[in-house]
Design a protein around this motif. Structure first.
Motif, mmCIF file in Angstrom:
data_model
loop_
_atom_site.group_PDB
_atom_site.id
_atom_site.type_symbol
_atom_site.label_atom_id
_atom_site.label_comp_id
_atom_site.label_asym_id
_atom_site.label_seq_id
_atom_site.Cartn_x
_atom_site.Cartn_y
_atom_site.Cartn_z
ATOM 1 N N SER A 19 0.956 -0.630 0.188
ATOM 2 C CA SER A 19 0.373 0.257 -0.266
ATOM 3 C C SER A 19 0.650 1.097 -0.341
ATOM 4 O O SER A 19 0.659 1.849 -1.274
ATOM 5 C CB SER A 19 -0.763 -0.003 1.360
ATOM 6 N N TRP A 20 2.083 1.200 0.531
ATOM 7 C CA TRP A 20 2.102 2.624 0.826
ATOM 8 C C TRP A 20 3.437 3.203 -0.131
ATOM 9 O O TRP A 20 3.836 4.038 -1.107
ATOM 10 C CB TRP A 20 4.207 2.344 2.424
ATOM 11 N N VAL A 21 3.799 1.426 -0.871
ATOM 12 C CA VAL A 21 4.432 1.236 -2.285
ATOM 13 C C VAL A 21 3.788 2.369 -3.483
ATOM 14 O O VAL A 21 4.465 2.893 -3.902
ATOM 15 C CB VAL A 21 4.683 0.069 -2.518
ATOM 16 N N ASP A 22 2.466 1.662 -3.528
ATOM 17 C CA ASP A 22 1.702 1.943 -4.962
ATOM 18 C C ASP A 22 1.363 3.671 -4.302
ATOM 19 O O ASP A 22 0.983 4.440 -5.366
ATOM 20 C CB ASP A 22 0.223 1.215 -4.621
ATOM 21 N N ARG A 81 9.109 -3.486 -7.125
ATOM 22 C CA ARG A 81 7.778 -4.327 -8.115
ATOM 23 C C ARG A 81 7.417 -2.907 -9.317
ATOM 24 O O ARG A 81 7.167 -2.567 -10.499
ATOM 25 C CB ARG A 81 6.568 -4.732 -7.912
ATOM 26 N N THR A 82 7.844 -1.463 -8.258
ATOM 27 C CA THR A 82 7.971 -0.253 -9.436
ATOM 28 C C THR A 82 8.558 0.577 -9.592
ATOM 29 O O THR A 82 8.990 1.038 -10.021
ATOM 30 C CB THR A 82 6.674 0.715 -8.108
ATOM 31 N N ALA A 83 9.737 0.524 -8.651
ATOM 32 C CA ALA A 83 11.126 1.214 -8.600
ATOM 33 C C ALA A 83 12.307 0.565 -9.055
ATOM 34 O O ALA A 83 12.739 1.709 -9.688
ATOM 35 C CB ALA A 83 11.876 1.316 -6.764
ATOM 36 N N ALA A 84 11.959 -0.803 -9.359
ATOM 37 C CA ALA A 84 13.064 -1.507 -10.388
ATOM 38 C C ALA A 84 14.206 -1.137 -9.680
ATOM 39 O O ALA A 84 14.239 -1.791 -8.605
ATOM 40 C CB ALA A 84 13.231 -1.268 -12.191
ATOM 41 N N GLY A 85 15.195 -0.630 -10.899
ATOM 42 C CA GLY A 85 16.449 -0.747 -9.997
ATOM 43 C C GLY A 85 17.156 0.680 -9.499
ATOM 44 O O GLY A 85 17.933 0.376 -8.239
ATOM 45 N N VAL A 86 15.956 1.042 -9.324
ATOM 46 C CA VAL A 86 15.802 2.431 -8.678
ATOM 47 C C VAL A 86 16.125 2.046 -6.938
ATOM 48 O O VAL A 86 16.748 2.870 -6.256
ATOM 49 C CB VAL A 86 15.057 3.204 -8.573
ATOM 50 N N GLY A 87 15.603 1.179 -6.784
ATOM 51 C CA GLY A 87 15.736 0.002 -5.197
ATOM 52 C C GLY A 87 16.647 -0.024 -4.576
ATOM 53 O O GLY A 87 16.549 -0.296 -3.658
ATOM 54 N N TRP A 88 17.405 -0.039 -4.970
ATOM 55 C CA TRP A 88 19.167 -0.530 -4.916
ATOM 56 C C TRP A 88 19.183 0.847 -4.021
ATOM 57 O O TRP A 88 20.679 0.358 -3.529
ATOM 58 C CB TRP A 88 20.459 -1.142 -6.172
ATOM 59 N N VAL A 89 18.605 1.396 -4.213
ATOM 60 C CA VAL A 89 19.221 3.005 -2.991
ATOM 61 C C VAL A 89 18.896 2.661 -1.713
ATOM 62 O O VAL A 89 19.919 2.884 -0.894
ATOM 63 C CB VAL A 89 17.678 4.457 -3.648
ATOM 64 N N LEU A 259 10.143 -8.775 -11.723
ATOM 65 C CA LEU A 259 9.270 -9.572 -12.981
ATOM 66 C C LEU A 259 7.543 -9.017 -12.552
ATOM 67 O O LEU A 259 6.929 -9.348 -13.153
ATOM 68 C CB LEU A 259 9.097 -10.773 -12.472
ATOM 69 N N ASP A 260 7.486 -8.881 -11.146
ATOM 70 C CA ASP A 260 5.854 -8.549 -11.260
ATOM 71 C C ASP A 260 5.463 -7.709 -11.561
ATOM 72 O O ASP A 260 4.586 -6.879 -12.349
ATOM 73 C CB ASP A 260 5.411 -8.307 -9.390
ATOM 74 N N GLY A 261 6.717 -6.475 -11.950
ATOM 75 C CA GLY A 261 5.908 -5.433 -12.143
ATOM 76 C C GLY A 261 5.736 -5.450 -14.123
ATOM 77 O O GLY A 261 4.917 -5.158 -14.648
ATOM 78 N N VAL A 262 7.048 -6.072 -14.528
ATOM 79 C CA VAL A 262 6.502 -6.774 -15.777
ATOM 80 C C VAL A 262 5.120 -7.611 -16.317
ATOM 81 O O VAL A 262 4.109 -6.958 -17.124
ATOM 82 C CB VAL A 262 7.574 -7.562 -16.226
ATOM 83 N N ASP A 353 7.668 1.534 -18.718
ATOM 84 C CA ASP A 353 8.445 0.919 -17.361
ATOM 85 C C ASP A 353 9.252 -0.419 -18.088
ATOM 86 O O ASP A 353 10.047 -0.585 -17.691
ATOM 87 C CB ASP A 353 7.999 1.186 -16.923
ATOM 88 N N MET A 354 8.315 -0.579 -19.136
ATOM 89 C CA MET A 354 9.523 -2.358 -19.744
ATOM 90 C C MET A 354 10.499 -2.279 -19.969
ATOM 91 O O MET A 354 11.534 -2.829 -19.637
ATOM 92 C CB MET A 354 8.048 -2.978 -20.441
ATOM 93 N N GLN A 355 10.740 -1.481 -20.685
ATOM 94 C CA GLN A 355 12.667 -1.572 -21.133
ATOM 95 C C GLN A 355 13.309 -0.794 -19.604
ATOM 96 O O GLN A 355 14.827 -1.131 -19.717
ATOM 97 C CB GLN A 355 12.606 0.419 -21.941
ATOM 98 N N ARG A 356 12.722 -0.439 -18.619
ATOM 99 C CA ARG A 356 13.508 -0.114 -17.448
ATOM 100 C C ARG A 356 13.957 -1.128 -16.627
ATOM 101 O O ARG A 356 15.284 -1.555 -16.504
ATOM 102 C CB ARG A 356 12.361 1.056 -16.720
ATOM 103 N N TYR A 357 12.831 -2.098 -17.018
ATOM 104 C CA TYR A 357 12.299 -3.280 -15.703
ATOM 105 C C TYR A 357 14.027 -3.993 -16.936
ATOM 106 O O TYR A 357 14.669 -4.879 -16.234
ATOM 107 C CB TYR A 357 11.489 -4.086 -16.140
ATOM 108 N N TRP A 358 13.539 -4.197 -18.320
ATOM 109 C CA TRP A 358 14.856 -5.476 -19.329
ATOM 110 C C TRP A 358 16.668 -5.081 -18.626
ATOM 111 O O TRP A 358 16.915 -5.510 -18.477
ATOM 112 C CB TRP A 358 14.524 -4.822 -20.614
#
Length: 388
Positions: A19-22, A81-89, A259-262, A353-358
């Motif tokens: 819920s917080w992420v959304d 799921r939403t942040a993809a690689g940005v989550g590595w922050v 993968l969830d985000g994809v 966002d698909m290219q970002r996940y890839w």
């Protein structure tokens, strides 16, 4: 994620994070953050701090939120799921600071640094990899630590130190003794202030995770006091291997979150895009693509939860964590590639966002350990001879 394998407390935590992420970390915002190459997303960091995310996995007595590896992978998955690689922050400091200090630090170091990390007031970065080594950290290690009065002098260079450009401290490995029988001996860990005299940090442009700079770190006669040596001198490799299962499981969780985000984006597109007078979700080939992604998701989830449950229970989990890392990173890349195919031209566009996940998923087949090396370890864990 299936609730069947989670406790009621874990389910509540997962739902709260989702819920917080959304509400606070939507995909379109992360997409805009990621456009700014090497511009650290301080607003993202601050949201994590306000939520208490930096304290996940840090014991409460040190100002953290507590929680097991299960808690950590649940958070990493929902964030990615939403942040993809940005989550590595979140992930970089969680591992290099939180797990680094917990695994090797003295009680005084834990009291000094962990509350600052948990509160989001201190950023860290890992500085292990060297240009000539890659996965072969020990064989390629040229960085040296020489004993001097009151501390150590460090010389050498590290690469792929993600987040070093904004870090307060570097969780750094160096060879402190060359006269050893095993190359795993004579290696020490240090918590190096990034602003120490002789430290030079330079950004390295890369394919994905663009707003979190990955850097080379040059060390020119850098003095580090004894109080910033982590653990006993010469035994740093042993301390670091104690965190490897945790690192691989969190890595797998990030991949599974992507993968969830994809899958979310693919299903949404199939339910709204029309072609040839039909919703494209009616087309059998595209339904098969989505079914494949959903099956990869389920397989990745089961092996990740198995590894996390084993570690949480104190059971041997090296093979399980390696399997989770390999499977989830391979599946995330395959899913994102199919996702681009499903969206067609828009999947290749920076407006989705698909290219970002890839792009972001691609790195995680290489680091923190290559999938090929992880497979070697899986085979060795089954009784086959060491291959490296």
């Amino acid at each position: 994620m299936s609730s069947a394998f989670l406790s009621e407390e874990d389910r509540l935590f997962r739902d709260t994070v989702r819920s917080w992420v959304d509400a606070e970390i939507p995909k379109d915002w992360c997409r805009e953050l990621e456009r700014e190459e090497d511009v650290f997303p301080h607003a993202f960091w601050d949201k994590l701090s306000a939520f208490g995310a930096h304290g996940i996995g840090i014991p409460e007595e040190y100002g953290g939120q507590g929680g097991s590896i299960v808690t950590q992978v649940l958070f990493a998955r929902e964030l990615a799921r939403t942040a993809a690689g940005v989550g590595w922050v979140w992930g970089v400091t969680s591992f290099s600071g939180g797990k680094g200090i917990l695994g090797a630090g003295s009680e005084a170091q834990k009291q000094r640094f962990l509350p600052e990390i948990a509160a989001g007031r201190l950023k860290t970065a890992m500085a292990f990899t060297e240009a000539g080594g890659g996965t072969d950290l020990l064989g390629g290690m040229k960085t040296t630590a020489t004993r001097v009065d009151g501390g150590w002098r460090l010389n050498g260079e590290k690469i792929w130190s993600t987040g070093a450009g904004v870090a307060d401290y570097l969780f750094l490995m160096a060879r402190s003794d060359k006269d050893v029988k095993r190359r795993a001996d004579g290696v020490s860990l240090f918590f190096v202030p990034r602003d120490a005299e002789g430290v030079t940090v330079s950004s390295m442009p890369k394919l994905g995770m663009r707003c979190i700079s990955s850097c080379s770190v040059h060390l020119d006669d850098v003095f580090v006091p004894d109080e910033l040596l982590l653990g006993e001198a010469g035994k740093g490799w042993g301390y670091s291997t104690g965190t490897l299962n945790n690192e691989r499981l969190v890595n797998a969780a990030f991949c599974l979150g992507m993968l969830d985000g994809v899958l979310e984006d693919a299903v949404d597109h199939l339910q709204t895009r029309r072609a040839f007078g039909h919703l494209i979700g009616e087309f059998q080939a595209l339904q098969h693509y989505v079914a494949d992604i959903a099956m990869w998701q389920k397989q990745g989830e089961l092996v990740l939860l198995d590894g996390a449950a084993l570690q949480s229970a104190g059971e041997p989990c090296a093979n399980a964590s390696n399997m989770a890392k390999v499977l989830c990173s391979e599946y995330a890349g395959q899913a994102a590639d199919l996702g681009i195919q499903i969206l067609g031209g828009m999947g290749y566009s920076a407006e989705t966002d698909m290219q970002r996940y890839w792009r972001d998923a691609r790195l995680l087949r290489i680091g923190p350990i290559s999938n090929e090396m992880a497979k070697n370890m899986i085979a060795e864990g089954l009784g086959l001879p060491r291959s490296f």
